[in-house]
Scaffold this motif. Structure first.
Motif, PDB file in Angstrom:
ATOM      1  N   GLN A  54      -6.920 -18.916  78.310  1.00 18.67           N
ATOM      2  CA  GLN A  54      -5.940 -19.948  77.970  1.00 18.67           C
ATOM      3  C   GLN A  54      -4.531 -19.384  77.968  1.00 18.67           C
ATOM      4  OE1 GLN A  54      -7.499 -21.381  74.204  1.00 18.67           O
ATOM      5  NE2 GLN A  54      -8.284 -23.244  75.153  1.00 18.67           N
ATOM      6  N   ALA A  55      -4.357 -18.181  77.427  1.00 10.91           N
ATOM      7  CA  ALA A  55      -3.027 -17.577  77.365  1.00 10.91           C
ATOM      8  C   ALA A  55      -2.450 -17.374  78.758  1.00 10.91           C
ATOM      9  CB  ALA A  55      -3.094 -16.257  76.611  1.00 10.91           C
ATOM     10  N   LEU A  56      -3.256 -16.808  79.660  1.00 11.76           N
ATOM     11  CA  LEU A  56      -2.758 -16.561  81.010  1.00 11.76           C
ATOM     12  C   LEU A  56      -2.513 -17.867  81.757  1.00 11.76           C
ATOM     13  CD1 LEU A  56      -2.014 -14.594  83.223  1.00 11.76           C
ATOM     14  CD2 LEU A  56      -4.416 -14.500  83.892  1.00 11.76           C
ATOM     15  N   PHE A  57      -3.477 -18.795  81.671  1.00  9.26           N
ATOM     16  CA  PHE A  57      -3.311 -20.047  82.401  1.00  9.26           C
ATOM     17  C   PHE A  57      -2.098 -20.830  81.900  1.00  9.26           C
ATOM     18  CE2 PHE A  57      -4.020 -24.655  82.711  1.00  9.26           C
ATOM     19  CZ  PHE A  57      -4.027 -24.784  84.090  1.00  9.26           C
ATOM     20  N   ALA A 100     -16.071 -17.439  85.054  1.00 11.89           N
ATOM     21  CA  ALA A 100     -16.129 -18.849  85.439  1.00 11.89           C
ATOM     22  C   ALA A 100     -16.233 -19.747  84.208  1.00 11.89           C
ATOM     23  CB  ALA A 100     -17.312 -19.093  86.373  1.00 11.89           C
ATOM     24  N   PHE A 101     -17.021 -19.306  83.240  1.00 12.51           N
ATOM     25  CA  PHE A 101     -17.196 -20.050  81.995  1.00 12.51           C
ATOM     26  C   PHE A 101     -15.875 -20.222  81.266  1.00 12.51           C
ATOM     27  CE2 PHE A 101     -18.449 -19.572  77.364  1.00 12.51           C
ATOM     28  CZ  PHE A 101     -18.840 -20.881  77.199  1.00 12.51           C
ATOM     29  N   ASN A 102     -15.143 -19.121  81.071  1.00  9.84           N
ATOM     30  CA  ASN A 102     -13.879 -19.183  80.343  1.00  9.84           C
ATOM     31  C   ASN A 102     -12.770 -19.840  81.151  1.00  9.84           C
ATOM     32  OD1 ASN A 102     -14.606 -17.943  77.824  1.00  9.84           O
ATOM     33  ND2 ASN A 102     -14.780 -15.999  78.923  1.00  9.84           N
ATOM     34  N   SER A 103     -12.800 -19.676  82.462  1.00 12.51           N
ATOM     35  CA  SER A 103     -11.806 -20.330  83.310  1.00 12.51           C
ATOM     36  C   SER A 103     -11.926 -21.842  83.227  1.00 12.51           C
ATOM     37  CB  SER A 103     -11.966 -19.862  84.757  1.00 12.51           C
ATOM     38  OG  SER A 103     -11.016 -20.476  85.601  1.00 12.51           O
ATOM     39  N   GLN A 104     -13.159 -22.346  83.223  1.00 11.51           N
ATOM     40  CA  GLN A 104     -13.364 -23.790  83.078  1.00 11.51           C
ATOM     41  C   GLN A 104     -12.866 -24.277  81.730  1.00 11.51           C
ATOM     42  OE1 GLN A 104     -17.504 -25.041  84.181  1.00 11.51           O
ATOM     43  NE2 GLN A 104     -17.649 -22.927  84.906  1.00 11.51           N
ATOM     44  N   ARG A 105     -13.140 -23.510  80.682  1.00 11.69           N
ATOM     45  CA  ARG A 105     -12.739 -23.934  79.338  1.00 11.69           C
ATOM     46  C   ARG A 105     -11.229 -23.909  79.156  1.00 11.69           C
ATOM     47  NH1 ARG A 105     -15.786 -21.424  74.419  1.00 11.69           N
ATOM     48  NH2 ARG A 105     -15.270 -19.385  75.345  1.00 11.69           N
ATOM     49  N   ALA A 106     -10.531 -23.054  79.920  1.00 13.89           N
ATOM     50  CA  ALA A 106      -9.076 -22.964  79.793  1.00 13.89           C
ATOM     51  C   ALA A 106      -8.373 -24.162  80.417  1.00 13.89           C
ATOM     52  CB  ALA A 106      -8.579 -21.676  80.446  1.00 13.89           C
ATOM     53  N   LEU A 107      -9.062 -24.866  81.303  1.00 13.57           N
ATOM     54  CA  LEU A 107      -8.476 -26.008  82.015  1.00 13.57           C
ATOM     55  C   LEU A 107      -8.767 -27.296  81.251  1.00 13.57           C
ATOM     56  CD1 LEU A 107      -7.038 -26.817  84.702  1.00 13.57           C
ATOM     57  CD2 LEU A 107      -9.317 -27.226  85.638  1.00 13.57           C
ATOM     58  N   THR A 108      -7.725 -28.037  80.878  1.00 21.82           N
ATOM     59  CA  THR A 108      -7.901 -29.286  80.146  1.00 21.82           C
ATOM     60  C   THR A 108      -7.702 -30.478  81.069  1.00 21.82           C
ATOM     61  OG1 THR A 108      -5.573 -29.521  79.504  1.00 21.82           O
ATOM     62  CG2 THR A 108      -6.977 -28.151  78.094  1.00 21.82           C
ATOM     63  N   LEU A 109      -8.111 -31.630  80.601  1.00 24.01           N
ATOM     64  CA  LEU A 109      -7.969 -32.855  81.389  1.00 24.01           C
ATOM     65  C   LEU A 109      -6.504 -33.159  81.676  1.00 24.01           C
ATOM     66  CD1 LEU A 109      -9.367 -35.298  82.672  1.00 24.01           C
ATOM     67  CD2 LEU A 109      -9.182 -36.465  80.459  1.00 24.01           C
ATOM     68  N   LEU A 110      -5.632 -32.873  80.708  1.00 23.79           N
ATOM     69  CA  LEU A 110      -4.205 -33.126  80.914  1.00 23.79           C
ATOM     70  C   LEU A 110      -3.643 -32.261  82.035  1.00 23.79           C
ATOM     71  CD1 LEU A 110      -2.888 -33.444  77.236  1.00 23.79           C
ATOM     72  CD2 LEU A 110      -3.275 -35.275  78.898  1.00 23.79           C
TER      73      LEU A 110
END
Length: 559
Positions: free
Chosen positions: A341-344, A371-381
């Motif tokens: 999340q911090a990097l994204f 892949a698991f954490n990358s998906q979680r870092a991306l929000t719908l917004l």
């Protein structure tokens, strides 16, 4: 010793032994990954123990409910016949072990084995069974002693429940609070020391487009072992120019290890400074990578894209753990999310303020826990407000909520191991053979690709295997799944559970070892590459496979 062993046999539950033998036989059948005789013996011993425990519980429940049993005369006939039948079944299963394991090895492109080592498997299984039962009886004995403490104050049955509850609580507390914590600290310290080792054959990069160079804000020694491997490997501009027969740019590879700053946010900010330093936002594409637990970035994932885009691409990754992915998932479940999340958010926040027609296309990538954490870092917004351009997620582990949600929403005529969702307009699933039925519907504005193999137990493990057959086990099956695979309650869950740590021991292109050829196909879809002929793509695949066989950073390191 002999007296104790005889006492153990006399006290053993006959019904439990019968169920245990059935579980033992079932454990010898194939699953997703081939097993050597040691692993098979341990698995069979655990399955035998599980079956025995279930048998003991069922017998105890039957007697507790005071249900009628067989007469003594009937027992003298039925018990031996049933025991002999179970022993014969176990012997037959041992006989077929070699052919079953070879059925898995065949679909994974591995050489057949000459024997299943039935005697070694049986011996190891018996040892494991005795150890497990001894531990279980020790725990029961501990609970019984505690129950006696309550007899003077509580009714007998309530005392037994209280004793078991207290024993279980103390055991779990001791395990989680002391053993797990000590194990975590020991492993973390060991992996940290390994991560800090400077490899003599890993030269510090001289080009400014790499972290750790003399022009970089980040010290070469603080990148960590995986970070140094990532920035010092991959094709150079000269390599790309030679293959593409044109002038190429130097690919940008940036990485921050855990030692460069105290917090994930500080490390992410340092990487943003690095991106600005090398003018990464002037490239045609920017990839935010979430690495595996150890911080490793699969070179097979990035090399092909750098060739496809003629070097005009920047990639950036941030380490969040020293442990491999399974250990990081157990001991540091939130550190990966915090880092991703911090990097994204740091990079995305800067990127979205740039003019839409001047900024690079923004992609995400992650393998396994990455892949698991990358998906979680991306929000719908992030998708609706100012969407990124896409992602390639490979080997998504089974807890991945986005992957699971999309898989469950698949078209009913598509299999679980290669689903079709919304006609493939925004997300597609790929394996060694591409997408299901070669989807031809046009892409939307955002392109997400999940690269997964049907033989990847890390992706397809399900807790529900305990009591029901998984959809991926049903026909039609994936091309890399044994036709002899069958579902058995409890045992199948144990088999796939054992398969997970073995998923990186198979040849490239199967299990959890993802091939540069398949990564290339995934990036062609996500990056909308339409100016490469099939012949050039095939030539590039040949080159990438040659690089992987030469070991140019392609050693799998910890999913």
């Amino acid at each position: 010793m002999k007296t104790r062993f005889r006492g153990f046999l006399r006290s053993a539950c006959g019904f439990g032994l019968l169920i245990g033998l059935l579980f033992f036989a079932a454990s010898l059948t194939p699953s997703l990954i081939p097993r050597n005789y040691v692993v098979q013996g341990v698995l069979s011993g655990i399955a035998f123990s599980a079956g025995y425990g279930i048998g003991v519980l069922l017998r105890g429940l039957w007697r507790y409910l005071e249900l009628p049993g067989l007469s003594a005369a009937a027992s003298r006939v039925v018990a031996p016949m049933t025991g002999i039948a179970c022993l014969v079944l176990a012997a037959l299963a041992l006989y077929h072990t070699k052919s079953w394991q070879n059925s898995v090895r065949s679909v994974l492109g591995m050489d057949p084995v000459e024997t299943g080592y039935p005697f070694s498997v049986s011996l190891i299984a018996v040892v494991v069974f005795v150890v497990v039962i001894a531990l279980a009886r020790g725990l029961i004995g501990f609970g019984t002693k505690l129950a006696h403490k309550f007899y003077d104050r509580l009714p007998r049955r309530i005392s037994i429940v209280a004793g078991v509850a207290v024993a279980g609580f103390l055991t779990i507390t001791l395990t989680n609070g002391v053993l797990v914590e000590y194990t975590f600290r020991l492993l973390d310290r060991s992996f940290q020391q390994y991560d800090a080792l400077i490899e003599p054959d890993r030269p510090q990069p001289l080009i400014s487009e790499r972290s750790g160079s003399t022009a970089s804000y980040l010290d070469w020694r603080e990148l960590g072992r995986a970070g140094r491997e990532f920035v010092a490997s991959g094709p150079t501009a000269a390599d790309i120019a030679q293959f593409n027969e044109t002038v190429a740019r130097e690919p940008i590879r940036l990485y921050a290890g855990l030692q460069v700053a105290d917090s994930a946010q500080q490390r992410a900010q340092l990487l943003l400074d690095e991106l600005i330093r090398v003018n990464a936002f002037e490239r045609s594409a920017l990839v935010i990578i979430t690495p595996t637990g150890t911080g490793w970035v699969d070179p097979a994932a990035m090399d092909g894209l750098e060739y496809l885009l003629n070097g005009d691409v920047a990639s950036v990754a941030l380490q969040y753990s020293y442990l491999n992915s399974p250990m990081a998932l157990v001991f540091q479940p939130e550190s990966g999310l915090e880092s991703a999340q911090a990097l994204f958010q740091t990079v995305y926040g800067y990127w979205k303020e740039l003019a839409a027609d001047e900024r690079p296309k923004l992609y995400l990538h992650g393998l396994s826990l990455g892949a698991f954490n990358s998906q979680r870092a991306l929000t719908l917004l992030d998708i609706l407000d100012d969407p990124i351009n896409g992602a390639v997620w490979s080997g998504p582990p089974f807890p991945s909520q986005l992957w699971r949600s999309l898989t469950n929403k698949r078209s009913p005529d598509s299999p679980e191991w290669l689903p079709v969702v919304e006609d493939g307009r925004f997300v597609r699933f790929m394996n060694q053979n591409g997408t299901f039925n070669r989807q031809s519907d046009p892409w939307g504005n955002v392109r997400f690709v999940f690269l997964q193999y049907a033989s990847d137990a890390i992706t397809f493990f399900e807790r529900s295997l305990l009591y029901q057959e998984a959809d991926w086990m049903k026909e039609p099956r994936g091309p890399d799944v044994s036709p002899s695979l069958e579902w058995y309650p409890v045992v199948s869950m144990l088999q796939v559970l054992i398969d997970m740590p073995l998923s990186d021991t198979v040849p490239m292109g199967y299990g959890h070892v993802y091939s540069p050829e398949d990564y290339l196909d995934a990036w062609i879809e996500v990056a909308a590459i339409d100016n490469w002929s099939p012949d050039r793509v095939q030539a590039l695949k040949t080159l990438l496979m040659k690089r992987s066989q030469q070991g140019d950073g392609y050693e799998y390191r910890g999913g």
